[in-house]
Design an enzyme around this catalytic site. Structure first.
Site, PDB file in Angstrom:
ATOM      1  N   GLY A  80       0.821  -1.217   0.000  1.00 45.74           N
ATOM      2  CA  GLY A  80       0.000   0.000   0.000  1.00 45.74           C
ATOM      3  C   GLY A  80       0.850   1.259   0.000  1.00 45.74           C
ATOM      4  O   GLY A  80       1.947   1.285   0.562  1.00 45.74           O
ATOM      5  N   ARG A 144       1.098  -5.714  -4.997  1.00 43.77           N
ATOM      6  CA  ARG A 144       1.080  -6.621  -3.848  1.00 43.77           C
ATOM      7  C   ARG A 144       1.555  -8.039  -4.164  1.00 43.77           C
ATOM      8  O   ARG A 144       1.337  -8.959  -3.374  1.00 43.77           O
ATOM      9  CB  ARG A 144      -0.334  -6.666  -3.245  1.00 43.77           C
ATOM     10  CG  ARG A 144      -0.768  -5.366  -2.583  1.00 43.77           C
ATOM     11  CD  ARG A 144      -1.887  -5.586  -1.597  1.00 43.77           C
ATOM     12  NE  ARG A 144      -2.325  -4.344  -0.967  1.00 43.77           N
ATOM     13  CZ  ARG A 144      -1.729  -3.808   0.104  1.00 43.77           C
ATOM     14  NH1 ARG A 144      -0.689  -4.389   0.649  1.00 43.77           N
ATOM     15  NH2 ARG A 144      -2.202  -2.682   0.608  1.00 43.77           N
ATOM     16  N   ASP A 175       5.862  -8.025   5.781  1.00 44.56           N
ATOM     17  CA  ASP A 175       5.926  -9.186   4.888  1.00 44.56           C
ATOM     18  C   ASP A 175       6.976  -8.987   3.799  1.00 44.56           C
ATOM     19  O   ASP A 175       7.763  -9.890   3.509  1.00 44.56           O
ATOM     20  CB  ASP A 175       4.566  -9.399   4.191  1.00 44.56           C
ATOM     21  CG  ASP A 175       3.640 -10.217   5.068  1.00 44.56           C
ATOM     22  OD1 ASP A 175       4.117 -10.759   6.087  1.00 44.56           O
ATOM     23  OD2 ASP A 175       2.431 -10.298   4.748  1.00 44.56           O
ATOM     24  N   LYS A 201       8.301   0.565   5.482  1.00 41.33           N
ATOM     25  CA  LYS A 201       7.163   1.372   5.003  1.00 41.33           C
ATOM     26  C   LYS A 201       5.852   0.818   5.505  1.00 41.33           C
ATOM     27  O   LYS A 201       5.689  -0.401   5.547  1.00 41.33           O
ATOM     28  CB  LYS A 201       7.163   1.335   3.468  1.00 41.33           C
ATOM     29  CG  LYS A 201       5.934   1.916   2.816  1.00 41.33           C
ATOM     30  CD  LYS A 201       5.207   0.955   1.852  1.00 41.33           C
ATOM     31  CE  LYS A 201       4.468  -0.139   2.545  1.00 41.33           C
ATOM     32  NZ  LYS A 201       3.459  -0.840   1.745  1.00 41.33           N
ATOM     33  N   ILE A 203       1.679   2.839   6.441  1.00 38.10           N
ATOM     34  CA  ILE A 203       0.938   3.816   7.254  1.00 38.10           C
ATOM     35  C   ILE A 203       0.403   3.147   8.516  1.00 38.10           C
ATOM     36  O   ILE A 203       0.044   3.824   9.471  1.00 38.10           O
ATOM     37  CB  ILE A 203      -0.251   4.437   6.478  1.00 38.10           C
ATOM     38  CG1 ILE A 203      -1.282   3.373   6.093  1.00 38.10           C
ATOM     39  CG2 ILE A 203       0.213   5.237   5.282  1.00 38.10           C
ATOM     40  CD1 ILE A 203      -2.680   3.916   5.893  1.00 38.10           C
ATOM     41  N   ASP A 204       0.326   1.804   8.504  1.00 38.81           N
ATOM     42  CA  ASP A 204      -0.310   1.094   9.622  1.00 38.81           C
ATOM     43  C   ASP A 204       0.497   1.195  10.928  1.00 38.81           C
ATOM     44  O   ASP A 204      -0.034   0.935  11.999  1.00 38.81           O
ATOM     45  CB  ASP A 204      -0.493  -0.391   9.281  1.00 38.81           C
ATOM     46  CG  ASP A 204      -1.366  -0.581   8.050  1.00 38.81           C
ATOM     47  OD1 ASP A 204      -2.035   0.384   7.639  1.00 38.81           O
ATOM     48  OD2 ASP A 204      -1.379  -1.696   7.496  1.00 38.81           O
ATOM     49  N   ARG A 251      -5.271  -1.731   8.995  1.00 39.14           N
ATOM     50  CA  ARG A 251      -5.304  -3.193   8.960  1.00 39.14           C
ATOM     51  C   ARG A 251      -5.605  -3.739  10.353  1.00 39.14           C
ATOM     52  O   ARG A 251      -6.449  -3.170  11.020  1.00 39.14           O
ATOM     53  CB  ARG A 251      -3.979  -3.727   8.423  1.00 39.14           C
ATOM     54  CG  ARG A 251      -4.145  -4.850   7.445  1.00 39.14           C
ATOM     55  CD  ARG A 251      -2.796  -5.294   6.975  1.00 39.14           C
ATOM     56  NE  ARG A 251      -2.449  -4.690   5.711  1.00 39.14           N
ATOM     57  CZ  ARG A 251      -2.968  -5.047   4.537  1.00 39.14           C
ATOM     58  NH1 ARG A 251      -3.828  -6.015   4.463  1.00 39.14           N
ATOM     59  NH2 ARG A 251      -2.598  -4.458   3.428  1.00 39.14           N
ATOM     60  N   GLU A 310      -9.905  -0.048  11.690  1.00 40.20           N
ATOM     61  CA  GLU A 310     -10.328  -0.896  10.570  1.00 40.20           C
ATOM     62  C   GLU A 310     -10.460  -2.381  10.944  1.00 40.20           C
ATOM     63  O   GLU A 310     -11.395  -3.054  10.535  1.00 40.20           O
ATOM     64  CB  GLU A 310      -9.274  -0.760   9.450  1.00 40.20           C
ATOM     65  CG  GLU A 310      -9.548  -1.580   8.219  1.00 40.20           C
ATOM     66  CD  GLU A 310      -8.463  -1.403   7.140  1.00 40.20           C
ATOM     67  OE1 GLU A 310      -7.308  -1.096   7.465  1.00 40.20           O
ATOM     68  OE2 GLU A 310      -8.789  -1.592   5.974  1.00 40.20           O
ATOM     69  N   ARG A 428      -3.081   8.192   2.438  1.00 40.90           N
ATOM     70  CA  ARG A 428      -1.953   7.354   2.005  1.00 40.90           C
ATOM     71  C   ARG A 428      -1.028   8.048   1.002  1.00 40.90           C
ATOM     72  O   ARG A 428       0.115   7.627   0.830  1.00 40.90           O
ATOM     73  CB  ARG A 428      -2.471   6.047   1.382  1.00 40.90           C
ATOM     74  CG  ARG A 428      -3.221   5.176   2.352  1.00 40.90           C
ATOM     75  CD  ARG A 428      -3.260   3.737   1.944  1.00 40.90           C
ATOM     76  NE  ARG A 428      -3.532   3.513   0.539  1.00 40.90           N
ATOM     77  CZ  ARG A 428      -3.644   2.307   0.008  1.00 40.90           C
ATOM     78  NH1 ARG A 428      -3.515   1.240   0.778  1.00 40.90           N
ATOM     79  NH2 ARG A 428      -3.888   2.156  -1.266  1.00 40.90           N
TER      80      ARG A 428
HETATM   81  P1  FBP Z   1       0.449  -2.034   3.717  1.00 41.04           P
HETATM   82  O1  FBP Z   1       0.603  -3.044   4.781  1.00 41.04           O
HETATM   83  O2  FBP Z   1       0.664  -2.585   2.376  1.00 41.04           O
HETATM   84  O3  FBP Z   1       1.295  -0.827   3.974  1.00 41.04           O
HETATM   85  O4  FBP Z   1      -1.089  -1.600   3.805  1.00 41.04           O
HETATM   86  C1  FBP Z   1      -1.572  -0.352   4.096  1.00 41.04           C
HETATM   87  C2  FBP Z   1      -3.077  -0.308   3.927  1.00 41.04           C
HETATM   88  O5  FBP Z   1      -3.425   1.049   3.703  1.00 41.04           O
HETATM   89  C3  FBP Z   1      -3.905  -0.871   5.084  1.00 41.04           C
HETATM   90  O6  FBP Z   1      -4.113   0.078   6.109  1.00 41.04           O
HETATM   91  C4  FBP Z   1      -5.189  -1.253   4.394  1.00 41.04           C
HETATM   92  O7  FBP Z   1      -5.878  -2.258   5.093  1.00 41.04           O
HETATM   93  C5  FBP Z   1      -4.705  -1.761   3.062  1.00 41.04           C
HETATM   94  O8  FBP Z   1      -3.491  -1.071   2.804  1.00 41.04           O
HETATM   95  C6  FBP Z   1      -5.673  -1.560   1.943  1.00 41.04           C
HETATM   96  O9  FBP Z   1      -5.057  -1.939   0.765  1.00 41.04           O
HETATM   97  P2  FBP Z   1      -5.786  -2.038  -0.642  1.00 41.04           P
HETATM   98  O10 FBP Z   1      -6.146  -0.654  -1.054  1.00 41.04           O
HETATM   99  O11 FBP Z   1      -4.767  -2.684  -1.513  1.00 41.04           O
HETATM  100  O12 FBP Z   1      -6.992  -2.884  -0.418  1.00 41.04           O
END
Ligand code: FBP
Length: 551
Positions: A80, A144, A175, A201, A203-204, A251, A310, A428
């Protein structure tokens, strides 16, 4: 055409840690102690025979003793978007070119799949300069795809060979960096000579540990959400007629929700990790919120703000069981039988027959829109997509039902009207705050110094972040040091431990101490928009989480 702010931000010079400011010729590497993984040392050492146990390193002012060689570095953005990603690439590029203008930086497009499909661009000054201090990952895009199998590693090795790549930098979350460590080990075992460096990296905020004080992007994203929450609080306190239920991304972990609560002092903030620890049911959570609504109504305040993380429902034990049963109920061809049913009452009867009595009782108390959502939003494996559940609406509806009961019993006499919001994508790709612009540029610059000094399987580490950037400490930590063994998809795997909110940590403790007052009084704080220009105490402050943790 670009906006006036973007034009000004392009000129911003990110602040590097003091020890990286003297020019490349004066960056010397100092080795620290040999490292061990945080747990399961023997197993992890056995899985990483070539990269385990390396030493922590830091950079100091002194003669650069790295062996000169032409560097061709590949960079990947993974997962993300998080504000500041562009600056990691810019910092990497600047250090690489300052070391030798003949060095090359290749950006693989669209995330890890770009490396496998060999889709890339070669950066030059003109291209890079358009992205300095901007939000987003559009410089090369992200994705991803997980880089985790031997077959993928073999393809990656081929692509690296084709371009003469000496190192890969992976900018990602827990991951992606776990996979970076496995790739580093593979490259070392195969004698490819390609190094791998990770950058933290997300935002979570769930990639942090004894070494990594915070992941980048958390600062800007939480400040953006907090601005919006503060604005809603002010509206709420002006109109005095709504309860606002606000879901925020993050997340599973509740770091984002907690940080926003510390910045805005809402009436309610749920914390998933606490819900799990106390084994709270949906009904208990709804009662907890309804109590605050009732107390405020007694004081004539029929308004309020509640922040919902979330991932909250995943932490409610009875809801977890319900989701597992639904996944089972619709596994394989059973989904076709369900989908063939024409009406909701028919589908409801099917569900009633398939669920246990306990799960049916949980299902029955959900509002109908959420019940239907559980059967509509499914991932490619047919599983319920928990993150898409509109928990802000779920809790608003459940609280409403609780208040209706209380009204009947004569204990509650207030009014309850709700508004719902979900803040995620709004934050984001925001212009990175000065903190994230500086931190990210430093991570990228530092990543190149790790490459130059021959490190492999390291995470770029910049610490002492609560202090001014001048006093930040730049260096690197072997990723294996952050690993432990965990059960994932039925297998024991070496992974970087995901950081959830610690209930005995200072940020949660601070929140716990104050939340009763925040619930009953109106103690809102209005942080306002992120400021990019102006006094340092307004523009350069780290998050409250970092300030409390490191204070
Ligand atoms: P990352 O772990 O990849 O940094 O995810 C950040 C995030 O913004 C989460 O807070 C959210 O649940 C997810 O990505 C949503 O991702 P997508 O838009 O791919 O569904």
């Amino acid at each position: 055409m670009i906006s006036a702010l973007q034009k000004e931000r392009l000129k911003y010079c990110p602040k590097l840690p003091g020890m990286l400011r003297n020019g490349i010729a004066e960056i010397s590497l100092q080795e620290g102690e040999k490292t061990e993984s945080v747990a399961d040392q023997e197993k992890i050492a056995a899985l990483f025979p070539n990269t385990y146990g390396e030493r922590e390193v830091i950079f100091v002012k002194g003669q650069n003793t790295s062996v000169p060689k032409k560097q061709v570095v590949g960079v990947i953005l993974s997962g993300g978007q998080a504000p500041g990603g562009h600056n990691v690439v810019c910092g990497l590029y600047d250090a690489l070119k300052a070391t030798d203008p003949e060095n090359v930086l290749i950006g693989f497009k669209g995330g890890p799949s770009g490396l496998l499909d060999d889709k890339y661009i070669i950066f030059d000054d003109e291209y890079i300069d358009r992205f300095r201090n901007t939000g987003g990952f559009d410089i090369i895009g992200s994705g991803r795809t997980k880089l985790e199998t031997k077959e993928q590693f073999a393809v990656a090795a081929e692509v690296c060979k084709k371009h003469g790549i000496t190192a890969i930098v992976i900018i990602g979350g827990d991951d992606s960096n776990t996979n970076a460590a496995v790739l580093a080990e593979y490259f070392a075992a195969e004698g490819t000579g390609v190094q791998v460096i990770g950058c933290p990296k997300t935002i979570d905020g769930d990639l942090k540990n004894d070494d990594i004080e915070c992941s980048f992007g958390f600062d800007t994203a939480t400040k953006t959400y907090s601005e919006l929450i503060g604005n809603i609080e002010r509206d709420c306190n002006s109109a005095k007629k709504y309860w606002h239920f606000i879901k925020v991304m993050g997340r599973s972990a509740s770091h984002v929700a907690l940080e926003c609560a510390l910045q805005t002092q809402p009436n309610i903030c749920l914390v998933g990790e606490e819900v799990a620890a106390k084994k709270m049911s949906l009904s208990e959570i709804a009662d907890y919120i309804a109590d605050a609504v009732e107390k405020r109504a007694e004081k004539g305040m029929n308004f309020g703000v509640a922040i919902i993380p979330e991932g909250i429902v995943e932490f409610v034990p009875e809801f977890k069981v319900l989701i597992a049963e639904i996944n089972e109920l619709l596994a394989g061809s059973k989904a076709d039988a369900f989908n063939a049913l024409a009406t909701w009452p028919e589908k409801y009867a099917f569900i009633e027959q398939g669920l246990t009595k306990e799960s049916m009782a949980v299902f029955a108390i959900l509002p109908e829109s959420i019940q239907q959502q559980l059967f509509l939003e499914r991932d490619p494996h047919g599983n319920v997509q928990v993150s898409l559940i509109e928990s802000e609406k779920l809790f608003a509806a459940m609280v409403k039902a609780k208040l209706a009961e209380r009204k009947k019993a004569g204990t509650y006499k207030g009014k309850f009207s709700t508004q719902h919001h979900f803040f995620g994508y709004e934050g984001r790709c925001a212009f990175p705050s000065n903190f994230d612009a500086d931190y990210c540029y430093s991570l990228g610059y530092n990543a190149f110094m790790l490459i130059q000094y021959g490190c492999n399987g390291y995470l770029s580490k910049v610490s002492n972040l609560k202090a001014p950037a001048e006093e930040w400490v730049a260096g690197g930590m072997p990723i294996t040091k952050m690993m432990n063994m965990e059960r994932r998809h039925g297998e024991d795997k070496p992974v970087i431990r995901k950081a959830l909110v610690e209930l005995d940590g200072k940020p949660f403790k601070y929140f716990e101490e104050h939340r009763a007052v925040w619930a009953e009084e109106t103690s809102y704080l209005y942080p306002g928009a992120i400021q990019y220009f102006g006094p340092s105490e307004v523009c350069d402050q780290p998050t409250k989480t970092l300030a409390l943790e490191k204070g």
